[in-house]
Write a protein that holds these residues in place. Structure first.
Motif, short mmCIF file in Angstrom:
data_model
loop_
_atom_site.label_atom_id
_atom_site.label_comp_id
_atom_site.label_asym_id
_atom_site.label_seq_id
_atom_site.Cartn_x
_atom_site.Cartn_y
_atom_site.Cartn_z
N SER A 157 0.82 -1.21 0.00
CA SER A 157 0.00 0.00 0.00
C SER A 157 0.86 1.26 0.00
O SER A 157 0.57 2.23 -0.72
CB SER A 157 -0.93 0.01 1.21
N ASP A 158 1.94 1.26 0.79
CA ASP A 158 2.82 2.43 0.83
C ASP A 158 3.59 2.60 -0.48
O ASP A 158 3.80 3.73 -0.95
CB ASP A 158 3.80 2.31 2.01
N LEU A 159 4.03 1.49 -1.05
CA LEU A 159 4.74 1.58 -2.32
C LEU A 159 3.82 2.10 -3.42
O LEU A 159 4.26 2.88 -4.28
CB LEU A 159 5.30 0.21 -2.70
N LYS A 160 2.57 1.71 -3.38
CA LYS A 160 1.61 2.21 -4.36
C LYS A 160 1.39 3.71 -4.19
O LYS A 160 1.36 4.47 -5.17
CB LYS A 160 0.29 1.46 -4.22
N GLN A 161 1.26 4.14 -2.92
CA GLN A 161 1.07 5.57 -2.65
C GLN A 161 2.30 6.37 -3.05
O GLN A 161 2.20 7.46 -3.62
CB GLN A 161 0.78 5.79 -1.17
N ARG A 162 3.48 5.80 -2.79
CA ARG A 162 4.72 6.47 -3.15
C ARG A 162 4.83 6.65 -4.66
O ARG A 162 5.17 7.74 -5.15
CB ARG A 162 5.92 5.68 -2.62
N SER A 163 4.54 5.59 -5.42
CA SER A 163 4.60 5.69 -6.87
C SER A 163 3.61 6.70 -7.40
O SER A 163 3.90 7.44 -8.35
CB SER A 163 4.33 4.31 -7.50
N SER A 164 2.42 6.75 -6.78
CA SER A 164 1.42 7.73 -7.20
C SER A 164 1.93 9.15 -7.00
O SER A 164 1.75 10.01 -7.87
CB SER A 164 0.13 7.52 -6.40
N LEU A 165 2.62 9.40 -5.88
CA LEU A 165 3.19 10.73 -5.64
C LEU A 165 4.30 11.05 -6.63
O LEU A 165 4.45 12.19 -7.05
CB LEU A 165 3.70 10.82 -4.20
N PHE A 166 5.11 10.03 -6.99
CA PHE A 166 6.13 10.24 -8.01
C PHE A 166 5.52 10.87 -9.27
O PHE A 166 5.99 11.89 -9.77
CB PHE A 166 6.78 8.91 -8.42
N PHE A 167 4.49 10.20 -9.77
CA PHE A 167 3.91 10.62 -11.05
C PHE A 167 3.16 11.94 -10.92
O PHE A 167 3.15 12.75 -11.86
CB PHE A 167 2.99 9.52 -11.58
N LYS A 168 2.55 12.19 -9.77
CA LYS A 168 1.86 13.47 -9.59
C LYS A 168 2.85 14.63 -9.54
O LYS A 168 2.64 15.67 -10.19
CB LYS A 168 1.03 13.43 -8.30
N ILE A 169 3.93 14.46 -8.77
CA ILE A 169 4.92 15.53 -8.66
C ILE A 169 5.62 15.77 -10.00
O ILE A 169 5.74 16.91 -10.46
CB ILE A 169 5.95 15.19 -7.56
N ASN A 228 10.96 6.31 -14.64
CA ASN A 228 9.99 6.56 -15.70
C ASN A 228 9.40 7.97 -15.65
O ASN A 228 8.62 8.34 -16.53
CB ASN A 228 8.84 5.54 -15.60
N CYS A 229 9.78 8.75 -14.64
CA CYS A 229 9.23 10.09 -14.49
C CYS A 229 10.11 11.18 -15.10
O CYS A 229 9.68 12.33 -15.17
CB CYS A 229 9.02 10.40 -13.00
N VAL A 230 11.34 10.85 -15.47
CA VAL A 230 12.27 11.88 -15.92
C VAL A 230 12.59 11.69 -17.39
O VAL A 230 12.51 10.59 -17.94
CB VAL A 230 13.58 11.85 -15.09
N ASN A 231 12.97 12.79 -18.04
CA ASN A 231 13.34 12.77 -19.46
C ASN A 231 14.80 12.40 -19.67
O ASN A 231 15.15 11.81 -20.69
CB ASN A 231 13.08 14.13 -20.10
N SER A 232 15.65 12.82 -18.74
CA SER A 232 17.09 12.59 -18.86
C SER A 232 17.65 12.22 -17.50
O SER A 232 17.09 12.60 -16.46
CB SER A 232 17.82 13.83 -19.38
N ARG A 233 18.74 11.50 -17.50
CA ARG A 233 19.38 11.13 -16.23
C ARG A 233 20.89 11.22 -16.37
O ARG A 233 21.49 10.66 -17.30
CB ARG A 233 18.97 9.72 -15.81
N LEU A 234 21.51 11.95 -15.45
CA LEU A 234 22.96 12.06 -15.35
C LEU A 234 23.41 11.43 -14.04
O LEU A 234 22.68 11.46 -13.05
CB LEU A 234 23.41 13.52 -15.40
N PHE A 235 24.60 10.87 -14.03
CA PHE A 235 25.13 10.21 -12.83
C PHE A 235 26.46 10.85 -12.46
O PHE A 235 27.37 10.96 -13.29
CB PHE A 235 25.31 8.72 -13.10
N LEU A 236 26.59 11.27 -11.21
CA LEU A 236 27.83 11.83 -10.68
C LEU A 236 28.49 10.81 -9.77
O LEU A 236 27.88 10.38 -8.78
CB LEU A 236 27.57 13.12 -9.90
N SER A 237 29.71 10.42 -10.08
CA SER A 237 30.41 9.43 -9.27
C SER A 237 31.63 10.05 -8.61
O SER A 237 32.18 11.05 -9.09
CB SER A 237 30.84 8.23 -10.12
N ARG A 238 32.04 9.44 -7.52
CA ARG A 238 33.22 9.88 -6.78
C ARG A 238 34.01 8.65 -6.38
O ARG A 238 33.49 7.77 -5.69
CB ARG A 238 32.84 10.68 -5.54
N ASN A 239 35.26 8.56 -6.82
CA ASN A 239 36.10 7.42 -6.50
C ASN A 239 37.50 7.89 -6.15
O ASN A 239 37.91 8.99 -6.51
CB ASN A 239 36.15 6.43 -7.67
#
Length: 291
Positions: A157-169, A228-239
Motif C-alpha cells: 500500500s505504501d509503495l503504491k502511494q509512493r509511486s502515485s506521488l512520483f507521477f503526480k509531482i 519513468n518520471c524523468v526525461n534525462s538522467r545524469l550520474f555523478l560518481s566519486r572514487n
C-alpha cells in the motif's frame, strides 16, 4: 510520461562553467525534467559539495541568451534537507568566473512529498508573477529522494502511494516546464546495489550496465518508478585511486597516497549521446578536466 520540447522551448542550460570543453554534452533542455544521481553515503561536507552543480546551474541560468547558460532568467531552488548553503552561494557569486546574483535565486524549503505537491499551485502563481521581472527559467529540486526516505514503509500500500506521488509531482513539474518554458533539474540519490545482476533491481536503465561510486556498486534511489518520471538522467560518481606511496607513512593509515576523481555520465537523454567527463570542485566552482 515525457514532454516533447516545442521549437520555442529548445533552449539549453549548461551544467558547467565556460572552462568546460564545449564538446562536453552537459545541457538540459527547457520543458524537460532532468535527474542527477548523487551518492548519499558521503560525509555531510561532501554531500554539500554535491550541491555545487545545482548552485552553479542557478548562476548559469542568469547568463544572457547568447552566452553559455543561454536562459537569461532567474531560478527557483527547492531544497529538502540540510540548511540551504547560502554562504557557499555568496562565495560562488564572488569567485566564480560566470558571476551571477544571488538575488535572482529564490529559495524555498519542502519537508515532505505531500507539502511539495500541495504547494504546486503557489509555485505556478510565483512563476506567473515572475514574468514581470527576470523570469524564472530554472527549477531545482534538491533532492527528491529526501522527501521519500522515511515517509513510507516497504508495504504494497505504501509503495503504491509512493509511486502515485512520483507521477503526480513529476507531472506537475512537467506541466510547469512546458507552460513557462523552464528547465527542471531534480537531484536523486543512490543506494548500495543488492542482489544479482539478473534481479529486478539490476535492470539496466540507460547507457551503463552498472554504476559504481566510492568503490561500491550502486543503483538510483526510488527505483524504476521514478526512472519513468524523468526525461534525462545524469550520474555523478566519486572514487579514489592510488597514485603512489607517501614518503612517510607515520600516522597515515596504509601509507598510500590517493586522489579523488569525480566523473559525470550521461545515463540517458534524448538530446545527448552517450558520454562522460571528469570534473573537479574548487572554491571558484565546478570545472572540467582535460585528459
Amino acid at each position: 510520461m515525457a514532454v516533447t520540447p516545442t521549437p520555442e522551448s529548445l533552449l539549453s542550460l549548461s551544467i558547467t562553467t565556460h572552462k568546460i570543453p564545449s564538446a562536453v554534452p552537459s545541457s538540459t533542455p527547457s520543458s524537460a525534467v532532468e535527474s542527477l544521481q548523487l551518492h548519499h553515503r558521503a560525509s555531510r561536507r561532501e554531500w554539500l559539495r554535491q550541491d555545487q552543480f545545482c548552485l552553479q546551474l542557478a548562476l548559469s541560468a542568469q547568463l544572457p541568451l547568447n552566452h553559455l547558460g543561454r536562459l537569461s532568467g532567474s531560478s527557483l531552488y527547492i531544497h529538502t534537507e540540510f540548511p540551504f548553503p547560502f554562504r557557499r552561494l555568496q562565495q560562488l557569486c564572488l569567485d566564480s568566473p560566470i558571476g551571477g546574483n544571488s538575488d535572482n535565486i529564490f529559495v524555498h524549503a519542502a519537508h515532505s512529498a505531500e507539502q511539495l505537491l500541495d504547494e504546486m499551485p503557489k509555485i505556478e502563481s510565483f512563476l506567473v508573477d515572475s514574468q514581470s521581472r527576470l523570469p524564472i527559467r530554472l527549477i531545482v529540486v534538491d533532492s527528491i529522494a529526501a522527501l521519500f526516505r522515511s515517509e513510507f514503509d516497504n508495504t504494497p500500500s505504501d509503495l503504491k502511494q509512493r509511486s502515485s506521488l512520483f507521477f503526480k509531482i513529476s507531472g506537475q513539474l512537467k506541466l510547469l516546464a512546458k507552460r513557462f518554458n523552464v528547465a527542471v533539474v531534480v537531484t536523486n540519490q543512490v543506494v548500495d546495489f543488492m542482489g544479482e545482476s539478473g534481479s529486478l533491481n539490476g535492470l539496466r536503465i540507460g547507457n551503463l550496465g552498472s554504476l559504481y561510486s566510492s568503490g561500491r556498486r550502486v543503483c538510483p534511489a526510488l527505483g524504476i518508478a521514478w526512472a519513468n518520471c524523468v526525461n534525462s538522467r545524469l550520474f555523478l560518481s566519486r572514487n579514489e585511486e592510488v597514485i603512489g606511496a607517501e614518503i612517510s607513512s607515520e600516522n597515515a593509515g596504509d601509507g598510500l597516497c590517493r586522489r579523488t576523481r569525480r566523473r559525470l555520465y550521461v545515463l540517458f537523454a534524448p538530446h545527448l549521446p552517450e558520454s562522460s567527463t571528469e570534473f573537479v570542485i574548487r572554491r571558484e566552482g565546478v570545472f572540467g578536466v582535460n585528459r
